[in-house]
Design a protein around this motif. Structure first.
Motif, PDB file in Angstrom:
ATOM      1  N   ALA A   1       0.831  -1.207   0.000  1.00  0.00           N
ATOM      2  CA  ALA A   1       0.000   0.000   0.000  1.00  0.00           C
ATOM      3  C   ALA A   1       0.864   1.256   0.000  1.00  0.00           C
ATOM      4  O   ALA A   1       0.601   2.212  -0.741  1.00  0.00           O
ATOM      5  CB  ALA A   1      -0.929  -0.009   1.214  1.00  0.00           C
ATOM      6  N   VAL A   2       1.907   1.273   0.825  1.00  0.00           N
ATOM      7  CA  VAL A   2       2.792   2.443   0.896  1.00  0.00           C
ATOM      8  C   VAL A   2       3.466   2.693  -0.454  1.00  0.00           C
ATOM      9  O   VAL A   2       3.504   3.837  -0.949  1.00  0.00           O
ATOM     10  CB  VAL A   2       3.850   2.259   2.003  1.00  0.00           C
ATOM     11  N   ALA A   3       4.017   1.645  -1.046  1.00  0.00           N
ATOM     12  CA  ALA A   3       4.698   1.796  -2.341  1.00  0.00           C
ATOM     13  C   ALA A   3       3.739   2.294  -3.413  1.00  0.00           C
ATOM     14  O   ALA A   3       4.089   3.163  -4.233  1.00  0.00           O
ATOM     15  CB  ALA A   3       5.316   0.461  -2.760  1.00  0.00           C
ATOM     16  N   LEU A   4       2.527   1.763  -3.414  1.00  0.00           N
ATOM     17  CA  LEU A   4       1.548   2.167  -4.418  1.00  0.00           C
ATOM     18  C   LEU A   4       1.115   3.617  -4.230  1.00  0.00           C
ATOM     19  O   LEU A   4       0.959   4.369  -5.206  1.00  0.00           O
ATOM     20  CB  LEU A   4       0.339   1.232  -4.361  1.00  0.00           C
ATOM     21  N   TRP A   5       0.929   4.039  -2.969  1.00  0.00           N
ATOM     22  CA  TRP A   5       0.558   5.433  -2.714  1.00  0.00           C
ATOM     23  C   TRP A   5       1.669   6.380  -3.138  1.00  0.00           C
ATOM     24  O   TRP A   5       1.415   7.448  -3.708  1.00  0.00           O
ATOM     25  CB  TRP A   5       0.219   5.639  -1.239  1.00  0.00           C
ATOM     26  N   LEU A   6       2.917   6.007  -2.868  1.00  0.00           N
ATOM     27  CA  LEU A   6       4.045   6.846  -3.273  1.00  0.00           C
ATOM     28  C   LEU A   6       4.106   6.970  -4.788  1.00  0.00           C
ATOM     29  O   LEU A   6       4.304   8.068  -5.335  1.00  0.00           O
ATOM     30  CB  LEU A   6       5.352   6.270  -2.733  1.00  0.00           C
ATOM     31  N   LEU A   7       3.929   5.838  -5.479  1.00  0.00           N
ATOM     32  CA  LEU A   7       3.967   5.855  -6.946  1.00  0.00           C
ATOM     33  C   LEU A   7       2.786   6.643  -7.506  1.00  0.00           C
ATOM     34  O   LEU A   7       2.951   7.467  -8.414  1.00  0.00           O
ATOM     35  CB  LEU A   7       3.954   4.427  -7.485  1.00  0.00           C
ATOM     36  N   LEU A   8       1.606   6.415  -6.960  1.00  0.00           N
ATOM     37  CA  LEU A   8       0.414   7.103  -7.441  1.00  0.00           C
ATOM     38  C   LEU A   8       0.539   8.610  -7.238  1.00  0.00           C
ATOM     39  O   LEU A   8       0.217   9.403  -8.128  1.00  0.00           O
ATOM     40  CB  LEU A   8      -0.823   6.569  -6.715  1.00  0.00           C
ATOM     41  N   GLY A   9       1.027   9.014  -6.072  1.00  0.00           N
ATOM     42  CA  GLY A   9       1.204  10.431  -5.800  1.00  0.00           C
ATOM     43  C   GLY A   9       2.221  11.069  -6.731  1.00  0.00           C
ATOM     44  O   GLY A   9       2.005  12.171  -7.246  1.00  0.00           O
TER      45      GLY A   9
ATOM     46  N   THR B   1       6.922  -7.110  -5.920  1.00  0.00           N
ATOM     47  CA  THR B   1       6.282  -8.223  -6.627  1.00  0.00           C
ATOM     48  C   THR B   1       4.783  -8.339  -6.356  1.00  0.00           C
ATOM     49  O   THR B   1       4.061  -8.943  -7.144  1.00  0.00           O
ATOM     50  CB  THR B   1       6.977  -9.561  -6.279  1.00  0.00           C
ATOM     51  N   SER B   2       4.313  -7.763  -5.251  1.00  0.00           N
ATOM     52  CA  SER B   2       2.870  -7.766  -4.989  1.00  0.00           C
ATOM     53  C   SER B   2       2.235  -6.455  -5.433  1.00  0.00           C
ATOM     54  O   SER B   2       1.430  -6.437  -6.362  1.00  0.00           O
ATOM     55  CB  SER B   2       2.584  -8.007  -3.501  1.00  0.00           C
ATOM     56  N   GLY B   3       2.598  -5.346  -4.782  1.00  0.00           N
ATOM     57  CA  GLY B   3       1.962  -4.077  -5.083  1.00  0.00           C
ATOM     58  C   GLY B   3       2.052  -3.688  -6.546  1.00  0.00           C
ATOM     59  O   GLY B   3       1.034  -3.556  -7.247  1.00  0.00           O
ATOM     60  N   LEU B   4       3.258  -3.503  -7.046  1.00  0.00           N
ATOM     61  CA  LEU B   4       3.441  -3.104  -8.432  1.00  0.00           C
ATOM     62  C   LEU B   4       3.046  -4.226  -9.394  1.00  0.00           C
ATOM     63  O   LEU B   4       2.467  -3.988 -10.449  1.00  0.00           O
ATOM     64  CB  LEU B   4       4.893  -2.692  -8.663  1.00  0.00           C
ATOM     65  N   GLY B   5       3.370  -5.468  -9.008  1.00  0.00           N
ATOM     66  CA  GLY B   5       3.022  -6.603  -9.864  1.00  0.00           C
ATOM     67  C   GLY B   5       1.521  -6.753 -10.041  1.00  0.00           C
ATOM     68  O   GLY B   5       1.038  -7.003 -11.156  1.00  0.00           O
ATOM     69  N   TYR B   6       0.760  -6.561  -8.975  1.00  0.00           N
ATOM     70  CA  TYR B   6      -0.694  -6.700  -9.066  1.00  0.00           C
ATOM     71  C   TYR B   6      -1.319  -5.535  -9.826  1.00  0.00           C
ATOM     72  O   TYR B   6      -2.365  -5.703 -10.477  1.00  0.00           O
ATOM     73  CB  TYR B   6      -1.313  -6.810  -7.672  1.00  0.00           C
ATOM     74  N   ALA B   7      -0.722  -4.348  -9.741  1.00  0.00           N
ATOM     75  CA  ALA B   7      -1.208  -3.213 -10.525  1.00  0.00           C
ATOM     76  C   ALA B   7      -1.050  -3.505 -12.022  1.00  0.00           C
ATOM     77  O   ALA B   7      -1.957  -3.222 -12.825  1.00  0.00           O
ATOM     78  CB  ALA B   7      -0.458  -1.942 -10.143  1.00  0.00           C
ATOM     79  N   VAL B   8       0.082  -4.075 -12.385  1.00  0.00           N
ATOM     80  CA  VAL B   8       0.299  -4.463 -13.787  1.00  0.00           C
ATOM     81  C   VAL B   8      -0.689  -5.545 -14.193  1.00  0.00           C
ATOM     82  O   VAL B   8      -1.230  -5.541 -15.308  1.00  0.00           O
ATOM     83  CB  VAL B   8       1.756  -4.934 -13.999  1.00  0.00           C
ATOM     84  N   TRP B   9      -0.965  -6.480 -13.292  1.00  0.00           N
ATOM     85  CA  TRP B   9      -1.933  -7.552 -13.558  1.00  0.00           C
ATOM     86  C   TRP B   9      -3.317  -6.970 -13.834  1.00  0.00           C
ATOM     87  O   TRP B   9      -4.006  -7.387 -14.772  1.00  0.00           O
ATOM     88  CB  TRP B   9      -1.977  -8.496 -12.362  1.00  0.00           C
ATOM     89  N   TYR B  10      -3.733  -5.983 -13.039  1.00  0.00           N
ATOM     90  CA  TYR B  10      -5.026  -5.335 -13.262  1.00  0.00           C
ATOM     91  C   TYR B  10      -5.030  -4.545 -14.573  1.00  0.00           C
ATOM     92  O   TYR B  10      -6.088  -4.342 -15.171  1.00  0.00           O
ATOM     93  CB  TYR B  10      -5.353  -4.411 -12.087  1.00  0.00           C
ATOM     94  N   LEU B  11      -3.867  -4.079 -14.996  1.00  0.00           N
ATOM     95  CA  LEU B  11      -3.765  -3.401 -16.281  1.00  0.00           C
ATOM     96  C   LEU B  11      -3.981  -4.379 -17.428  1.00  0.00           C
ATOM     97  O   LEU B  11      -4.653  -4.071 -18.420  1.00  0.00           O
ATOM     98  CB  LEU B  11      -2.381  -2.742 -16.409  1.00  0.00           C
ATOM     99  N   VAL B  12      -3.444  -5.578 -17.282  1.00  0.00           N
ATOM    100  CA  VAL B  12      -3.491  -6.572 -18.355  1.00  0.00           C
ATOM    101  C   VAL B  12      -4.866  -7.229 -18.478  1.00  0.00           C
ATOM    102  O   VAL B  12      -5.351  -7.481 -19.589  1.00  0.00           O
ATOM    103  CB  VAL B  12      -2.414  -7.655 -18.112  1.00  0.00           C
ATOM    104  N   LEU B  13      -5.489  -7.514 -17.359  1.00  0.00           N
ATOM    105  CA  LEU B  13      -6.686  -8.357 -17.345  1.00  0.00           C
ATOM    106  C   LEU B  13      -7.804  -7.914 -18.297  1.00  0.00           C
ATOM    107  O   LEU B  13      -8.397  -8.760 -18.974  1.00  0.00           O
ATOM    108  CB  LEU B  13      -7.227  -8.462 -15.913  1.00  0.00           C
ATOM    109  N   PRO B  14      -8.143  -6.612 -18.365  1.00  0.00           N
ATOM    110  CA  PRO B  14      -9.223  -6.233 -19.295  1.00  0.00           C
ATOM    111  C   PRO B  14      -8.871  -6.444 -20.757  1.00  0.00           C
ATOM    112  O   PRO B  14      -9.759  -6.424 -21.617  1.00  0.00           O
ATOM    113  CB  PRO B  14      -9.423  -4.731 -18.992  1.00  0.00           C
ATOM    114  N   ARG B  15      -7.599  -6.665 -21.071  1.00  0.00           N
ATOM    115  CA  ARG B  15      -7.152  -6.747 -22.457  1.00  0.00           C
ATOM    116  C   ARG B  15      -7.003  -8.175 -22.967  1.00  0.00           C
ATOM    117  O   ARG B  15      -6.683  -8.378 -24.132  1.00  0.00           O
ATOM    118  CB  ARG B  15      -5.800  -6.031 -22.611  1.00  0.00           C
ATOM    119  N   ILE B  16      -7.181  -9.163 -22.083  1.00  0.00           N
ATOM    120  CA  ILE B  16      -6.984 -10.552 -22.490  1.00  0.00           C
ATOM    121  C   ILE B  16      -8.197 -11.385 -22.118  1.00  0.00           C
ATOM    122  O   ILE B  16      -9.028 -10.970 -21.298  1.00  0.00           O
ATOM    123  CB  ILE B  16      -5.716 -11.163 -21.849  1.00  0.00           C
ATOM    124  N   GLN B  17      -8.297 -12.545 -22.718  1.00  0.00           N
ATOM    125  CA  GLN B  17      -9.378 -13.469 -22.396  1.00  0.00           C
ATOM    126  C   GLN B  17      -9.193 -14.064 -20.995  1.00  0.00           C
ATOM    127  O   GLN B  17      -8.067 -14.190 -20.510  1.00  0.00           O
ATOM    128  CB  GLN B  17      -9.422 -14.599 -23.425  1.00  0.00           C
TER     129      GLN B  17
END
Length: 286
Positions: free
Chosen positions: A44-52, A220-236
């Protein structure tokens, strides 16, 4: 090509999580409750820092997260928390190969099952690809398979796989993957904090365990899961489900590259089956 690249990055992050959990939990460097809590909080901390940072410096960030109204959901936070909790506690009991087989079989069944419940059809090619890749995974881990010491841990791993499948399906509706993942991790802190408090008498941490948990959470969790959510709408759905069967293979290949482990015929054959199963699903007839 961009989607394929992000897909590979997400799978590499998942494999990294598996490797980090192995070093942290199986070496008794940290207890599961502390690992879970640090993983979610640091994510959560890493994601908030990146988002900000991105919102201050870019009009449109690299993850195409321009939907500032996105706030994740409690369903996303709950499924994320259940996955993290069930996986960590099952991981310290189940033999690694058996655990991987159970986890990814549950992911396949939950994602395919929910896809059917929602009215989507699953083609024969997709079932065949999943079956071949799953056989490849089973063949890869076969030498280490043994009956579990606790069937409760099997139930926990099935729960982890199912929760992750639901979390992945939920991500297909994300228009702002970085924001949604950030808020999901933030909400999840409340859930995993209850687990931490419950297991206070059993807490055990070391510097190594803390650092590994933070690495897992922030990268591997925070940033990795954000990338996963980016990919999911684009693939079957089937591609997302079957593709994850490559994670144990990636982790094994990582051991060959980093730990100087040997390439065996078993690894080669398993790789052919897993990659072949994925290609059966991805490569479509014209």
């Amino acid at each position: 090509m961009k989607t394929a690249l992000f897909f590979i990055i997400a799978l590499l992050a998942f494999a990294g999580n598996s490797i980090i959990a192995r070093y942290a939990l199986l070496d008794n460097s940290i207890d599961p409750a502390s690992f879970i809590w640090l993983r979610i909080v640091s994510g959560a901390v890493a994601l908030w820092l990146l988002l900000g940072f991105l919102r201050r410096n870019l009009r449109r960030n690299v993850l195409q997260d321009d939907a500032n109204s996105a706030r994740g959901s409690w369903w996303g936070a709950l499924t994320l928390s259940v996955y993290a909790i069930a996986f960590s506690y099952a991981y310290v009991v189940l033999e690694t190969g058996f655990g991987a087989l159970v986890l990814f079989a549950a992911v396949q069944l939950s994602m395919f099952g929910m896809n059917l419940v929602q009215g989507a059809s699953v083609k024969l090619r997709e079932w065949l690809g999943s079956a071949i890749a799953l056989i490849g995974l089973g063949y890869l881990v076969a030498p280490t398979l043994q009956l579990p010491a606790s069937w409760v841990s099997v139930v926990l791993m099935i729960t982890a796989g199912t929760a992750w499948g639901f979390y992945s399906l939920h991500g297909r509706g994300s228009a702002a993957p970085l924001s949604d993942t950030t808020y999901n991790f933030t909400r999840a802190i409340a859930v995993v904090s209850v687990v931490l408090i419950w297991f206070i008498p059993d807490l055990m941490v070391s510097t190594k365990g803390i650092l590994l948990a933070i690495l897992s959470g922030a990268v591997t969790s925070g940033l990795g899961y954000a990338v996963w959510y980016l990919v999911l709408p684009r693939i079957q759905v089937s591609t997302a489900a079957i593709g994850q069967l490559s994670v144990p293979l990636i982790a094994t290949v990582g051991g060959v590259l980093v730990a100087d482990e040997k390439i065996t015929w078993r690894l080669f054959i398993a790789a052919c089956l897993i990659i072949g199963g994925i290609l059966i699903n991805v490569v479509r007839r014209r």
